[in-house]
Enzyme design. Structure first.
Site, PDB file in Angstrom:
ATOM      1  N   ASN A 174       0.845  -1.197   0.000  1.00 22.13           N
ATOM      2  CA  ASN A 174       0.000   0.000   0.000  1.00 22.13           C
ATOM      3  C   ASN A 174       0.880   1.246   0.000  1.00 22.13           C
ATOM      4  O   ASN A 174       1.906   1.302   0.674  1.00 22.13           O
ATOM      5  CB  ASN A 174      -0.922   0.051   1.216  1.00 22.13           C
ATOM      6  CG  ASN A 174      -1.820   1.292   1.178  1.00 22.13           C
ATOM      7  OD1 ASN A 174      -2.665   1.420   0.305  1.00 22.13           O
ATOM      8  ND2 ASN A 174      -1.628   2.203   2.113  1.00 22.13           N
ATOM      9  N   ARG A 179      -0.507  12.683   6.879  1.00 26.82           N
ATOM     10  CA  ARG A 179       0.330  13.643   7.604  1.00 26.82           C
ATOM     11  C   ARG A 179       1.199  12.888   8.603  1.00 26.82           C
ATOM     12  O   ARG A 179       0.818  11.827   9.117  1.00 26.82           O
ATOM     13  CB  ARG A 179      -0.543  14.675   8.306  1.00 26.82           C
ATOM     14  CG  ARG A 179      -1.209  14.166   9.565  1.00 26.82           C
ATOM     15  CD  ARG A 179      -2.220  15.176  10.087  1.00 26.82           C
ATOM     16  NE  ARG A 179      -2.619  14.898  11.452  1.00 26.82           N
ATOM     17  CZ  ARG A 179      -3.837  15.151  11.927  1.00 26.82           C
ATOM     18  NH1 ARG A 179      -4.764  15.660  11.143  1.00 26.82           N
ATOM     19  NH2 ARG A 179      -4.123  14.903  13.192  1.00 26.82           N
ATOM     20  N   TRP A 192      -2.939   7.486  10.737  1.00 29.62           N
ATOM     21  CA  TRP A 192      -3.603   6.512   9.874  1.00 29.62           C
ATOM     22  C   TRP A 192      -5.082   6.478  10.205  1.00 29.62           C
ATOM     23  O   TRP A 192      -5.501   5.878  11.204  1.00 29.62           O
ATOM     24  CB  TRP A 192      -2.972   5.132  10.073  1.00 29.62           C
ATOM     25  CG  TRP A 192      -1.631   5.018   9.424  1.00 29.62           C
ATOM     26  CD1 TRP A 192      -1.070   5.904   8.530  1.00 29.62           C
ATOM     27  CD2 TRP A 192      -0.673   3.971   9.593  1.00 29.62           C
ATOM     28  NE1 TRP A 192       0.167   5.470   8.139  1.00 29.62           N
ATOM     29  CE2 TRP A 192       0.433   4.280   8.769  1.00 29.62           C
ATOM     30  CE3 TRP A 192      -0.646   2.810  10.347  1.00 29.62           C
ATOM     31  CZ2 TRP A 192       1.561   3.463   8.691  1.00 29.62           C
ATOM     32  CZ3 TRP A 192       0.473   1.988  10.277  1.00 29.62           C
ATOM     33  CH2 TRP A 192       1.567   2.309   9.454  1.00 29.62           C
ATOM     34  N   GLU A 238      -0.909   1.152  -6.322  1.00 28.44           N
ATOM     35  CA  GLU A 238      -0.719   2.559  -6.684  1.00 28.44           C
ATOM     36  C   GLU A 238       0.397   2.729  -7.704  1.00 28.44           C
ATOM     37  O   GLU A 238       0.346   3.641  -8.540  1.00 28.44           O
ATOM     38  CB  GLU A 238      -0.424   3.390  -5.430  1.00 28.44           C
ATOM     39  CG  GLU A 238      -1.618   3.629  -4.520  1.00 28.44           C
ATOM     40  CD  GLU A 238      -1.893   2.480  -3.562  1.00 28.44           C
ATOM     41  OE1 GLU A 238      -2.895   2.542  -2.822  1.00 28.44           O
ATOM     42  OE2 GLU A 238      -1.093   1.507  -3.548  1.00 28.44           O
ATOM     43  N   ASP A 287      -6.107  21.025   9.585  1.00 28.30           N
ATOM     44  CA  ASP A 287      -6.232  20.173   8.397  1.00 28.30           C
ATOM     45  C   ASP A 287      -7.002  20.870   7.283  1.00 28.30           C
ATOM     46  O   ASP A 287      -7.411  22.028   7.393  1.00 28.30           O
ATOM     47  CB  ASP A 287      -6.890  18.845   8.771  1.00 28.30           C
ATOM     48  CG  ASP A 287      -6.258  17.662   8.054  1.00 28.30           C
ATOM     49  OD1 ASP A 287      -6.132  17.734   6.819  1.00 28.30           O
ATOM     50  OD2 ASP A 287      -5.883  16.687   8.717  1.00 28.30           O
TER      51      ASP A 287
END
Length: 486
Positions: A174, A179, A192, A238, A287
């Site tokens: 993965n 952040r 996470w 990915e 955020d």
């Protein structure tokens, strides 16, 4: 279709291309990574300004590149296209399920297969990202000019580190963008969120009582950087997707101390592990929602090895209330994945994820309405479509409404809705960072049916005709416009 040659080998290549195109400004005076860089970047983004390279940050040992993806133009440059819709169109062609007809159809099918074969990453033995190596006591995260973006942040954060993990049992890789709070010169907090794949990997490692190896790559080529943020299904690698975007395989190299691979052309790589059961307070952090997220316990990565290119460039991003740089990343996701969403839900004509909705709070969707309650069917389908499940508000309009014209959407949503009948309320999962839900991780959602109503839906008044100027008058005024002297 022949594979495209992707224009950038690494981040420095992309920066050079941005500078050549007049899309990059160098800041040669000293600037503090604590708050000052953030304020400069925020003003630049909101003025629709260029990417920035801070050459002399007052903390850390390397320049800071930021606002690289802050406009649709730079995002398209990052992915080597004129328009982000080009990538969506290519993806849509690959999703077409028709059987090939004749020789030309077979050749077209083979072309799609060739595109797929170019995707898998390519392992290399040596890599620029390992030109400089620090191990053990020489590891020092203070070499990096990590940012404190807002006054209430819990400290220094590394905001564009691409995090690599593997499922401890299946070996499935993965890549994620999370952040990273710097706790010390050798440890990092891993934010996470509950819906992320790395969280699942960590849960399995803890169940087995094992350390979880982690590698973080900072300053990757833009296709890899974007792919880390893309909402891909869990079974799609990915790096496969990055190879597809590049039209060329991504070169990967084995880490020196953990059983993971990282992009060979990354600027900086951090290698380490997470101990089972260990947590530390992480946050607060300002955020992309525009609010500080609270302190919560999250896993801790212990960094045992730090590698980098010679003369590396540190890549980061500022998060805040929109507009901010992540608008470019979100818009890329919207356009690239439009064909996939239409493939899953063929009723959809187009959709828009407004930046002000931070991309998961609101979706505007147009449909070709064919039967009663068609809009409600589409709402429920969207709430069942992978990460679109986190959408809090869905506005459904007719196909003749431009979903990207917010004035036109507002006209339909404000005027075409009887909120006693056309509002669908439900509950479901929401983003980990959502502060409005009364319980964390789930809350209320709404769907607004702003389409023209049908008699079969109980509307018997006769839907009125919307005013349109006669086409011949429009044509006449077009021809005579200069005569009017307006």
């Amino acid at each position: 279709m022949a594979a495209r040659k992707f224009p950038y080998d690494d981040l420095k290549d992309f920066l050079a291309a941005l500078e050549k195109a007049g899309e990059l400004r160098r800041v040669s005076v000293p600037v503090d990574p604590t708050l000052e860089i953030s304020e400069v970047v925020t003003r630049t983004v909101r003025a629709d300004g260029p990417a920035l390279l801070f050459e002399r940050p007052t903390r850390g040992e390397m320049p800071v590149a930021i606002n690289l993806f802050g406009t649709e133009k730079r995002m398209a440059m990052a992915l080597g296209v004129e328009s982000l819709d080009e990538i969506g169109a290519r993806l849509g062609e690959m999703l077409k399920p028709e059987l090939p007809v004749g020789l030309s159809g077979m050749m077209d099918g083979l072309g799609k297969v060739r595109q797929l074969t170019s995707m898998p990453p390519k392992k290399v033995r040596t890599a620029p990202c390992q030109q400089v190596v620090y191990r053990g006591d020489d590891v020092d995260l203070d070499r990096l000019p990590g940012l404190q973006v807002w006054p209430g942040d819990g400290g220094i954060f590394h905001n564009f580190g691409l995090t690599h993990t593997k499922h401890p049992e299946t070996g499935k890789r993965n890549l994620g963008l999370y952040r990273l709070q710097q706790h010390s010169s050798t440890s990092i907090g891993m934010h996470w969120q509950i819906h992320k794949n790395s969280t699942a990997h960590h849960a399995v490692a803890e169940r087995l009582g094992q350390r979880l190896p982690v590698a973080i790559a900072i300053g990757c080529d833009p296709a890899v950087a974007y792919s880390a943020s893309a909402p891909l299904p869990a079974d799609i690698d990915e790096y496969l997707f990055a190879g597809y975007l590049r039209g060329a395989r991504v070169e990967m190299v084995d880490c020196l101390t953990v059983p993971l691979q990282v992009p060979a052309h990354a600027q900086i790589v951090l290698e380490g592990y997470i101990e089972p059961g260990e947590r530390m307070p992480e946050g607060p952090f300002g955020d992309h929602t525009g609010f500080y997220t609270p302190v919560e316990p999250f896993p801790v990565m212990h960094v045992e090895c730090m590698t980098m290119q010679r003369d590396p460039v540190y890549h980061s991003i500022v998060t805040s209330q929109p507009p901010q740089e992540d608008h470019g990343l979100g818009k890329a996701t919207e356009r690239i994945f439009a064909p996939l969403l239409r493939f899953l839900i063929p009723d959809i004509v187009d959709y828009d994820l407004p930046a002000a909705g931070v991309f998961h709070n609101c979706a505007i969707v147009s449909i070709r309405k064919r039967y009663p309650k068609h809009a409600q069917k589409v709402m429920n389908a969207i709430w069942g479509a992978h990460m679109m499940s986190l959408t809090k508000l869905i506005v459904i309009v007719d196909e003749d409404c431009d979903v990207h014209d917010y004035n036109e959407v507002a006209f339909r949503a404000f005027g075409n809705v009887d909120y006693a009948r056309d509002l669908l309320l439900t509950e479901g999962p929401v983003d980990h960072l959502d502060h409005a839900s009364y319980q964390q991780f789930w809350g209320g959602k709404a769907g607004v049916d702003a389409t023209r109503k049908l008699p079969e839906e109980g509307y018997h008044r006769g839907w009125p005709e919307e005013m349109r100027m006669a086409p011949e008058v429009v044509s006449l005024v077009d021809k005579r416009w200069k005569e009017y002297g307006i």
